[in-house]
Design a protein around this motif. Structure first.
Motif, mmCIF file in Angstrom:
data_model
loop_
_atom_site.group_PDB
_atom_site.id
_atom_site.type_symbol
_atom_site.label_atom_id
_atom_site.label_comp_id
_atom_site.label_asym_id
_atom_site.label_seq_id
_atom_site.Cartn_x
_atom_site.Cartn_y
_atom_site.Cartn_z
ATOM 1 N N ILE A 265 -87.401 -25.626 43.767
ATOM 2 C CA ILE A 265 -87.527 -24.177 43.632
ATOM 3 C C ILE A 265 -86.701 -23.798 42.413
ATOM 4 C CG2 ILE A 265 -87.114 -21.948 44.729
ATOM 5 C CD1 ILE A 265 -87.308 -23.423 47.426
ATOM 6 N N THR A 266 -87.297 -23.106 41.493
ATOM 7 C CA THR A 266 -86.642 -22.821 40.214
ATOM 8 C C THR A 266 -86.727 -21.337 39.874
ATOM 9 O OG1 THR A 266 -88.632 -23.155 38.866
ATOM 10 C CG2 THR A 266 -87.350 -25.116 39.414
ATOM 11 N N ASP A 267 -85.819 -20.906 39.009
ATOM 12 C CA ASP A 267 -85.966 -19.609 38.355
ATOM 13 C C ASP A 267 -86.127 -19.867 36.867
ATOM 14 O OD1 ASP A 267 -83.443 -20.264 37.453
ATOM 15 O OD2 ASP A 267 -82.401 -18.659 38.534
ATOM 16 N N GLU A 268 -86.009 -18.858 36.059
ATOM 17 C CA GLU A 268 -86.248 -19.028 34.623
ATOM 18 C C GLU A 268 -85.149 -19.840 33.946
ATOM 19 O OE1 GLU A 268 -86.861 -15.146 33.032
ATOM 20 O OE2 GLU A 268 -88.622 -14.748 34.289
ATOM 21 N N VAL B 104 -82.990 -24.125 41.363
ATOM 22 C CA VAL B 104 -82.034 -23.420 42.222
ATOM 23 C C VAL B 104 -81.981 -24.020 43.623
ATOM 24 C CG1 VAL B 104 -82.225 -21.253 40.952
ATOM 25 C CG2 VAL B 104 -83.763 -21.688 42.884
ATOM 26 N N ALA B 105 -82.911 -24.931 43.950
ATOM 27 C CA ALA B 105 -82.895 -25.556 45.278
ATOM 28 C C ALA B 105 -83.768 -26.795 45.281
ATOM 29 C CB ALA B 105 -83.370 -24.586 46.358
ATOM 30 N N GLU C 297 -76.006 -24.960 44.035
ATOM 31 C CA GLU C 297 -74.686 -24.324 43.951
ATOM 32 C C GLU C 297 -74.708 -23.073 43.094
ATOM 33 O OE1 GLU C 297 -70.459 -26.432 43.623
ATOM 34 O OE2 GLU C 297 -71.498 -26.378 41.678
ATOM 35 N N ARG C 298 -75.548 -23.067 42.039
ATOM 36 C CA ARG C 298 -75.533 -21.961 41.072
ATOM 37 C C ARG C 298 -75.885 -20.621 41.708
ATOM 38 N NH1 ARG C 298 -79.589 -19.848 37.700
ATOM 39 N NH2 ARG C 298 -80.998 -21.618 38.057
ATOM 40 N N THR C 299 -76.793 -20.604 42.683
ATOM 41 C CA THR C 299 -77.257 -19.343 43.267
ATOM 42 C C THR C 299 -76.771 -19.161 44.701
ATOM 43 O OG1 THR C 299 -79.309 -20.445 43.893
ATOM 44 C CG2 THR C 299 -79.300 -19.257 41.798
#
Length: 795
Positions: free
Chosen positions: A304-307, A311-312, A320-322
């Motif tokens: 699972i990613t963001d831009e 993120v997971a 850890e970042r989010t």
């Protein structure tokens, strides 16, 4: 899986007590492994309220508290907890109370101030492994009530073993479905409805890999107070189910997972960079997980990613970042369906075991994603507040799993169960399991619910009928034709006799994994290829064993570490030989011995307590070989082995064919493995080494034996087997027995030579042997030894 009795009772009516419930579910396929109370036993602990808390006159870190117990005068309690404060309701252990760990509370003076009890922490009451202060109870807790009664700490907690094919049962709802199917009573549970969404804010989600994630539910919640304490009832349910409380957001997602079986994740919305994309990893892409572990992903790992990047780890663990923290105020709830094939084996690849991963690998209900978020929002509002936006579900309908219809024949059901069940009972049983049932001429057409990934074939339906009807209600009937077992071939070694023989000689049976530590196996067998596991359960259990020795040596070390001085272990199992790309399974028997030759006891001289050596284990091995009835076919030939001591290792031969090894462990390995005593080992190919020779009748001679003793001087290099072979050949069939009764080295003999004293016993079946006949045989023996072994007779 741990299921509190009261939590299960919220979802369906329970007509049985906890023990009977566990028995019923065990009979239906969910083994009850443990049944215990929600808290360890303690007495004399009540709900109390702190009326005042003042600093101790002689200790800065202590407070003198006036505590109300609901009746009589307030008690004076000296307390060192930093969270003790006026108005707090807590647990008071009164004088005479008995706490876990055999602690009894008495009146005491602390720095000159009397204390009439103790304000207790969760750890002191056995409600937590650690705690930072005294137990904090809700403001409405009734002062004076027994804490066990108030918190219902005598509630039963059932611990079930859920088989790998029943991921749908890994939740309170799943177990409630099973209970409802057994009782015929309806499911209930808390009302779950979509909340009002005053805000319209959503986060864009794109499914770039819909086969792995065909449905993704999400919801934005703003204004959350993640510093607020999680409600005590919710913390207690998590504890009883085996999870510790962390924060409201994490606790609620865990609660929903335990209750509905749908794993969830909460992201700190402020840390997310743009839209969410569910995609496969790029080769070498990295992600730091919540536990600080950094994983390097291959192309088959779903992310699972963001831009800004991953993120997971989808279906396994968040990044850890989010991650949410105490400062988090805005959150994005994720509730997705990940296909089992997209998650299976990924967690083990990274050395992880997570509750979410276990559920997604087995199969999660693909219809419950929005419902899980609704339940989380209903729990979040009273616990930590917040304003929720709409629940958005992004899905790829064509990639969602569909349960195929399965045919169930009436005749096959009767044939396999051995009993005829009424059609209404069969269809009713399946319908109680939430299956759609349509009657046909031959039986039924059955469509399982979306969450039953284990129903694929007719036999699965027959099993469902049998376990819900109850195996105990299916009568025992005799088979139509008698079942006769073929006799064990006469030459086949009896396993029980072999194992009992070793046990009688002081050995204990060891059972170890068929997969072993590759480093240890490489040390023992550097030149033998091993079959590597694709998804090992641990890095030190990642290859199939080529011998039973690695497991036995590891077990011997564990016993040595526990101060065992005399160790005798054996194992019967399969080893795996890789040859020309093919794997062969070989039935094997192996043993290890180390430590004193005899157990310590009165009357055993010290010299007999010397460490066991090559000859001690050879004696035990020969006892097994003698039981084959063909001891003469075995020989021991000196041969090097990388794991064994040079000069103290032998190949075991049967009719000149190798069937095993015997020897002392190599000194280098003894030191590197840190053994106190040198282990001695043997290993046999069971089928070939211990095959039994059919015993034939042999007449016992009625005529006397004649014995002649002979001392021969031979080279040190001549083995006993070579000597006995020459004597046996030269002495003909009249030689009944050959005994070695002395070996001499020393003065009177040439260097490099030894004297071996033999006792030759002659006997005939039909006559008494005369001295002339025996002397001719002895002359023949001596001549043969001189010619073939360079022997001379020692006078």
């Amino acid at each position: 899986m741990r299921v509190p009795y009261g939590w299960l009772a919220e979802w369906t009516e329970l007509p049985w007590d906890a023990r009977e419930l566990g028995t019923r579910l065990t009979m239906s396929g969910f083994e009850l492994e443990a049944l215990e109370s929600a808290a360890p036993p303690f007495t004399g602990v009540i709900v109390a309220e702190i009326l005042s808390a003042e600093r101790h006159p002689q200790a800065d870190k202590l407070q003198v508290c006036r505590v109300s117990i609901g009746q009589g005068e307030p008690l004076q309690i000296v307390c060192g907890a930093s969270n003790a404060r006026r108005g707090l309701k807590s647990a008071l252990a009164t004088v005479g109370a008995h706490l876990p760990g055999e602690v009894t509370i008495g009146a005491a003076k602390l720095r000159g101030v009397e204390s009439r009890g103790m304000l207790a922490s969760a750890r002191e009451l056995g409600l937590a492994e650690s705690s930072s202060g005294i137990l904090e109870l809700p403001p409405d807790a009734p002062v004076g009530q027994a804490l066990r009664e108030y918190l219902k700490l005598d509630e039963a907690v059932l611990d079930f073993n859920i088989t790998a094919n029943r991921g749908d049962a890994m939740s309170v709802l799943g177990m409630a479905r099973e209970v409802a199917a057994l009782t015929g009573r309806p499911l209930a549970g808390p009302a779950i409805a979509p909340p009002a969404a005053p805000a319209n804010e959503v986060l864009a989600v794109r499914l770039a890999q819909p086969a792995g994630c065909p449905r993704f539910g999400g919801c934005i919640v703003r204004g959350v107070d993640n510093r607020a304490p999680t409600p005590l009832w919710l913390r207690e349910r998590l504890r009883r189910a085996g999870l510790r409380s962390i924060s409201p957001l994490v606790d609620i997602t865990n609660y929903v997972m335990l209750e509905l079986g749908q794993p969830m994740h909460a992201y700190d919305l402020a840390k997310l960079a743009g839209a969410i994309t569910v995609r496969l990893a790029r080769s070498g892409e990295t992600l730091t997980l919540l536990d600080g572990t950094q994983v390097i992903c291959e192309k088959d790992v779903l992310l699972i990613t963001d831009e800004a990047g991953p993120v997971a780890l989808a279906g396994i663990m968040g990044g850890e970042r989010t991650a949410v923290s105490a400062e988090t105020t805005d959150v994005f709830f994720e509730s997705a369906y990940f296909a089992p094939a997209a998650v299976l084996g990924r967690a083990r690849r990274f050395g992880l075991t997570t509750d979410a991963g276990q559920r997604f690998e087995r199969g999660v209900d693909p219809t419950q994603q929005a419902r899980a978020i609704e339940r989380a929002l209903a729990l979040l509002k009273p616990a930590a507040g917040g304003t929720a936006g709409p629940i958005q579900v992004t899905e790829s309908i064509g990639d969602l799993p569909r349960r195929a219809t399965v045919s169930l024949r009436r005749s096959q059901l009767q044939r396999l169960l051995g009993v005829e069940l009424a059609p209404q009972r069969v269809s009713g049983t399946l319908e109680r399991l939430a299956m759609k049932v349509t009657a046909t001429e031959a039986g039924w057409q059955v469509t399982p619910p979306a969450y039953r990934f284990d129903i694929d074939i007719e036999a699965d339906l027959i099993e469902e009928v049998a376990r819900v009807v109850g195996f105990e209600h299916i009568p025992e009937t005799d088979a139509q034709t008698p079942q006769r077992f073929r006799p064990l071939p006469a030459e086949h070694p009896g396993e029980a006799a072999i194992l009992e023989a070793l046990a009688a000689r002081g050995y204990s049976e060891s059972i170890s994994y068929a997969f072993v530590d590759p480093a240890l196996q490489e040390q023992l067998f550097p030149d033998r290829a091993a079959l590597a596991l694709s998804n090992p359960i641990a890095s030190d259990l990642s290859v199939m064993r080529v011998s039973l020795w690695p497991g036995l040596l590891r077990a011997a070390l564990e016993n040595q570490h526990r101060q065992a001085d005399r160790i005798r272990l054996f194992e019967h199992g399969i080893r795996f030989e890789v040859e020309h790309g093919n794997t062969h399974e070989i039935d094997t028997l192996a043993a290890v011995a180390l430590g004193p030759r005899l157990p310590e006891q009165w009357g055993v001289p010290k010299e007999l307590r010397a460490p066991a050596d090559y000859y001690d284990l050879k004696s035990d091995l020969e006892a097994l070989l003698d039981a084959t009835g063909d001891a003469a076919s075995f020989s021991f030939v000196s041969q090097p082995h990388p794991a064994l001591h040079p000069g103290r290792a032998a190949r075991v031969l049967r009719r000149n064919q190798p069937v095993g090894w015997l020897g002392e462990l190599h000194p280098t390995l003894v030191r590197s493995l840190d053994f106190t005593y040198t282990p001695v080992l043997f290993e046999l190919d069971l089928e070939t080494a211990l095959a039994v020779r059919r015993i034939t009748h042999r007449e016992v001679s009625r005529f006397p034996q004649v014995r002649r003793d002979l001392a021969v001087v031979i080279d040190e290099a001549v083995t006993l087997s070579s000597l006995t072979e020459r004597v046996t050949l030269a002495a003909s069939s009249l030689l009944r027995d050959l005994r070695v009764f002395d070996v001499y080295r020393g003065p009177g003999l040439e260097a490099g030579r030894k004297s071996v004293a033999l006792g030759l016993i002659f006997q005939d079946i039909s006559r008494t042997l005369t001295d002339d006949v025996v002397e001719r045989l002895m002359v023949s023996v001596v001549a043969d030894l001189r010619e073939n072994l360079n022997a001379r007779i020692r006078e």
